[in-house]
Write a protein that holds these residues in place. Structure first.
Motif, short mmCIF file in Angstrom:
data_model
loop_
_atom_site.label_atom_id
_atom_site.label_comp_id
_atom_site.label_asym_id
_atom_site.label_seq_id
_atom_site.Cartn_x
_atom_site.Cartn_y
_atom_site.Cartn_z
N GLU A 1 0.84 -1.19 0.00
CA GLU A 1 0.00 0.00 0.00
C GLU A 1 0.88 1.26 0.00
OE1 GLU A 1 0.53 1.46 4.17
OE2 GLU A 1 -0.88 2.27 2.67
N SER A 2 0.38 2.33 -0.55
CA SER A 2 1.21 3.47 -0.90
C SER A 2 1.90 4.14 0.29
CB SER A 2 0.40 4.52 -1.68
OG SER A 2 -0.67 5.00 -0.88
N GLN A 3 1.33 4.03 1.49
CA GLN A 3 1.92 4.68 2.66
C GLN A 3 2.88 3.78 3.44
OE1 GLN A 3 1.48 7.98 3.33
NE2 GLN A 3 0.48 7.91 1.33
N HIS A 4 3.18 2.62 2.91
CA HIS A 4 3.93 1.64 3.68
C HIS A 4 5.31 2.17 4.10
CE1 HIS A 4 4.49 -2.61 4.95
NE2 HIS A 4 5.77 -2.27 4.84
N LEU A 5 6.10 2.67 3.16
CA LEU A 5 7.44 3.14 3.50
C LEU A 5 7.39 4.39 4.36
CD1 LEU A 5 9.29 2.52 0.12
CD2 LEU A 5 9.63 1.29 2.27
N SER A 6 6.42 5.26 4.12
CA SER A 6 6.29 6.46 4.95
C SER A 6 6.00 6.09 6.40
CB SER A 6 5.18 7.37 4.42
OG SER A 6 5.57 7.94 3.19
N LYS A 7 5.14 5.09 6.62
CA LYS A 7 4.82 4.66 7.98
C LYS A 7 6.03 4.06 8.68
CE LYS A 7 -0.11 3.77 7.13
NZ LYS A 7 -1.14 2.71 6.99
N MET A 8 6.94 3.49 7.94
CA MET A 8 8.16 2.95 8.54
C MET A 8 9.13 4.05 8.98
SD MET A 8 9.09 -0.22 5.98
CE MET A 8 10.65 -0.53 6.83
N GLU A 9 8.95 5.24 8.46
CA GLU A 9 9.83 6.39 8.75
C GLU A 9 11.28 6.08 8.40
OE1 GLU A 9 9.31 8.03 12.65
OE2 GLU A 9 7.18 8.45 12.33
N CYS A 10 11.48 5.27 7.38
CA CYS A 10 12.84 4.89 7.01
C CYS A 10 13.56 5.96 6.18
CB CYS A 10 12.85 3.56 6.25
SG CYS A 10 11.91 3.56 4.71
N MET A 11 12.82 7.00 5.75
CA MET A 11 13.43 8.08 4.98
C MET A 11 13.04 9.44 5.55
SD MET A 11 13.12 6.66 1.05
CE MET A 11 11.34 6.38 1.06
N LYS A 12 12.80 9.51 6.84
CA LYS A 12 12.26 10.71 7.47
C LYS A 12 13.32 11.76 7.77
CE LYS A 12 9.05 13.14 9.59
NZ LYS A 12 8.09 13.93 8.80
N SER A 13 14.59 11.40 7.74
CA SER A 13 15.70 12.35 7.92
C SER A 13 16.50 12.42 6.64
CB SER A 13 16.59 11.92 9.08
OG SER A 13 15.88 11.89 10.30
N GLU A 14 17.24 13.50 6.47
CA GLU A 14 18.05 13.64 5.26
C GLU A 14 19.33 14.41 5.57
OE1 GLU A 14 14.70 14.43 5.07
OE2 GLU A 14 14.84 16.52 5.71
N ALA A 15 20.38 14.06 4.85
CA ALA A 15 21.63 14.80 4.88
C ALA A 15 21.84 15.41 3.51
CB ALA A 15 22.79 13.88 5.26
N LEU A 16 21.91 16.73 3.46
CA LEU A 16 22.15 17.42 2.20
C LEU A 16 23.65 17.68 2.09
CD1 LEU A 16 20.50 18.68 -0.20
CD2 LEU A 16 20.89 20.88 0.93
N ALA A 17 24.27 17.14 1.06
CA ALA A 17 25.71 17.26 0.88
C ALA A 17 26.02 17.96 -0.43
CB ALA A 17 26.38 15.89 0.92
N CYS A 18 26.69 19.11 -0.34
CA CYS A 18 27.19 19.76 -1.55
C CYS A 18 28.65 19.34 -1.72
CB CYS A 18 27.09 21.28 -1.43
SG CYS A 18 27.74 22.09 -2.90
#
Length: 354
Positions: free
Chosen positions: A193-210
């Motif tokens: 189901e479309s919200q599966h990965l969002s519910k896992m919060e496996c991509m909820k943080s990010e590192a922006l690297a230039c």
């Protein structure tokens, strides 16, 4: 490597880090030969077959019908691990702006950047040469990085250097929107189901690297970034017009040419694990060059603070008697520590195979 050689390398690395100017400061000093810490052994530099054109690199058009987009992502993520995205909704001026802002930061005098120089990965905003503290026998790559870590999508803007603060903040807002779209599409591509990965919060943080790749005096002896896969769930990348990115596909190094207005997505190691190899994380690298300098901006997606405290494993919805789990459980922090020590020989996720 002999004990004496390791000791010499460690001392050279220590002196380099104490300069707090990164590779750019060496170029500004007018060096014509690579310092030893950047010289890679011939067996690592060997890249044949090399430089195959990227005409077959998948492109996913977010403007197409939903079912077409989902199928395009399923095929790209399972066959290549890399794909371009068009019609993603990020304005061209925002993409150009963050690349220009990153270049402005890196091309400042050393004294303007030195206060941020750190190899401590716990520091939310840091400038350094190779992303993390290298071991005494590690070999450095010809690049500098400014990294801004958004835990649970949050970072105090005051921590970001003024020279790039507005552009970085604006770009991350767009990256979060694209991430949410991709989380749905990747979930559906896995038959969930479309919200599966969002519910896992496996991509909820990010590192922006230039990442800034200065002109290299001896590009045949080093890399802009050596062969690796990403210790993430997902990475989104933009690059300027210089080029140099290569992806390993079917035993060939494929040149990923810059295409204006597109995002490049790649599956990370952790997505390969939780998808039970339905999606693949592939090795890639960046050539060092006498051209440039080259600038790219990568957004690395990692778990929320809460999810970091939980074990990850192949998703149970993808496991059956016919498709048993291929990996054991792991914690994100454990994986990252292993990733930094694994060396060149094999991908980090192989340690977790059952």
């Amino acid at each position: 490597m002999s004990t004496a050689a390791v000791s010499d390398r460690a001392e050279e690395m220590k002196r380099f880090n104490e300069m707090k100017g990164g590779v750019k400061s060496l170029v500004d000093a007018g060096i014509t030969e690579l310092p030893t810490i950047f010289v890679h052994p011939p067996e690592i530099l060997e890249t044949k077959p090399n430089g195959v054109a990227d005409g077959d690199l998948p492109t996913v058009d977010f403007g197409a019908r939903r079912e077409v987009v989902v199928e395009s992502i399923r095929r790209a993520a399972s066959e290549w691990g890399f794909f371009r995205i068009t019609n993603h909704g990020v304005p061209a001026e925002v993409m150009d702006g963050v690349l220009a802002a990153g270049r402005r930061f890196h091309e400042q005098p050393t004294e303007e950047k030195a206060a941020l120089y750190s190899t401590d990965s716990r520091q939310s905003v840091r400038f350094n040469s190779n992303g993390h503290a290298l071991k005494d026998d590690d070999i450095a790559c010809w690049k500098d990085m400014l990294t801004c870590v958004y835990a649970d999508d949050r970072l105090d803007p005051a921590e970001i250097p003024p020279v790039c603060r507005r552009e970085f903040g604006e770009y991350v807002e767009h990256m979060v929107r694209v991430r949410e779209t991709l989380a749905e599409l990747l979930s559906e591509a896995l038959g969930l189901e479309s919200q599966h990965l969002s519910k896992m919060e496996c991509m909820k943080s990010e590192a922006l690297a230039c990442i800034y790749y200065p002109v290299c005096p001896e590009p045949a002896k080093t890399f802009g970034n050596s062969k690796h896969s990403d210790a993430t769930f997902l990475t989104l990348l933009i690059q300027d017009t210089v080029g140099g990115l290569q992806v390993l596909h079917d035993g060939r190094w494929v040149d990923v040419a810059p295409v204006a207005g597109t995002l490049i997505a790649n599956i990370g190691d952790l997505m390969q694990i939780i998808s039970n190899d339905k999606f693949v994380s592939v090795e890639h690298k960046v050539r060092a060059s006498t051209g440039g300098p080259r600038v790219s901006v990568a957004c690395f997606f990692t778990p929320s603070v809460k999810a970091m405290g939980k074990a990850f494993a192949p998703m149970k919805e993808l496991i059956s008697e016919e498709n048993p789990a291929l990996y054991r459980e792991f914690f994100f922090g454990e994986y990252c520590r292993h990733y930094k020590t694994k060396g060149y020989n094999r991908p980090a996720f192989s340690r977790y195979r059952i």
